[in-house]
Design an enzyme around this catalytic site. Structure first.
Site, PDB file in Angstrom:
ATOM      1  N   GLU A  80      -3.665  -3.487   5.615  1.00 31.63           N
ATOM      2  CA  GLU A  80      -3.657  -2.913   4.591  1.00 31.63           C
ATOM      3  C   GLU A  80      -3.693  -3.590   3.449  1.00 31.63           C
ATOM      4  O   GLU A  80      -3.278  -4.328   3.232  1.00 31.63           O
ATOM      5  CB  GLU A  80      -2.273  -2.684   5.043  1.00 31.63           C
ATOM      6  CG  GLU A  80      -2.538  -1.336   6.234  1.00 31.63           C
ATOM      7  CD  GLU A  80      -0.602  -0.914   6.775  1.00 31.63           C
ATOM      8  OE1 GLU A  80       0.287  -1.126   5.477  1.00 31.63           O
ATOM      9  OE2 GLU A  80      -0.092  -0.404   7.519  1.00 31.63           O
ATOM     10  N   ASP A 107       9.408   0.591  -0.817  1.00 32.79           N
ATOM     11  CA  ASP A 107       9.578  -0.640  -0.068  1.00 32.79           C
ATOM     12  C   ASP A 107      10.380  -1.664  -0.630  1.00 32.79           C
ATOM     13  O   ASP A 107      11.348  -1.199  -1.166  1.00 32.79           O
ATOM     14  CB  ASP A 107       8.305  -1.171  -1.448  1.00 32.79           C
ATOM     15  CG  ASP A 107       6.957  -0.674  -1.121  1.00 32.79           C
ATOM     16  OD1 ASP A 107       6.581  -0.390   0.152  1.00 32.79           O
ATOM     17  OD2 ASP A 107       6.253  -0.613  -2.084  1.00 32.79           O
TER      18      ASP A 107
END
Length: 254
Positions: free
Chosen positions: A46, A57
């Site tokens: 990814e 995140d």
């Protein structure tokens, strides 16, 4: 041609997917990191497209995003860096990012470019399922890109079934409701959740992300699922050692 993600999912093994932020630690590390990860047996990669407001995140990935943006990484540059990637790399490549940069680039133009480069899938945590289906699904399909959706322990069974129906690759199974990189190991709640999803017998395989950082968490995450994704732990490794000692990291996982 069959999408590389679907081909990879057919292999009889627990898949290891690695996430890293494009343009980190250094602006031109992207291609070397991808090539080294494949060389060391990683199954999927990814590639994180850095964004200034990465809500899902944790601090490690946020910091790498901020550094990558300071280094000068942006959508156009990433696509340029990846233009010859299929000359050296054959495993599935997924771009993970937020919808805003894709929208600014132009959704169709972005998908077309990804298809030309040989990107297999896209993960956009902030692109809602219904908006995707109404406005963008036809474009993704036109260019042979798999859109990968996330589920969490809070996602209802009904919603999971909808996502399963809309998916044609794998489902990204977030191990906890918190941000990336914040867990140490898995408790009974997570194990219960993994089992609950396995018992639903979904048509798409599941790959677990968030909280996987070593061999034991990889093993725990893949007891019920088809694979696991490591992000924050790998970025910490890059922060400490740079882009040169990738083999040693992969060896700690399996």
């Amino acid at each position: 041609m069959k999408n590389r993600i679907n081909q990879k999912l057919k292999e009889n093994k627990k898949l290891l997917s690695i996430y890293f932020t494009a343009g980190y630690p250094a602006i031109n590390d992207t291609v070397q990191i991808i090539e080294d990860l494949e060389r060391n047996g990683v199954d999927m990669i990814e590639i994180g497209l850095p964004f200034s407001d990465p809500l899902a995140d944790g601090p490690t990935i946020q910091e790498s995003s901020t550094s990558a943006l300071k280094n000068g990484m942006h959508t156009e540059l990433l696509l340029k860096q990846l233009k010859d990637i299929r000359k050296t790399v054959s495993i599935p490549l997924i771009i993970m990012g937020y919808f805003n940069p894709m929208l600014q680039y132009g959704v169709e133009a972005f998908c077309k470019k990804c298809s030309e480069i040989g990107i297999d899938g896209i993960i956009m945590p902030d692109l809602p399922l219904d908006v995707y289906q109404e406005e963008y699904e036809a474009i993704f399909k036109k260019y042979g890109l798999i859109n990968i959706f996330l589920i969490t322990p809070q996602t209802s069974n009904e919603r999971i079934r909808q996502i399963d129906t809309a998916s044609d690759g794998f489902i990204y199974m977030v191990s906890s409701a918190s941000v990336t990189g914040s867990k140490s190991g898995f408790g009974a709640t997570q194990t219960e959740y993994f089992k609950r999803i396995a018992d639903m017998k979904l048509k798409n395989p599941q790959i677990v992300g968030f909280g996987i950082k070593d061999a034991s968490t990889f093993q725990a995450a893949t007891t019920y699922a088809n694979g696991a994704i490591i992000g924050s732990a790998f970025i910490k490794h890059l922060t400490k050692y740079g882009a040169t000692s990738i083999a040693s990291f992969v060896k700690t996982i399996r």
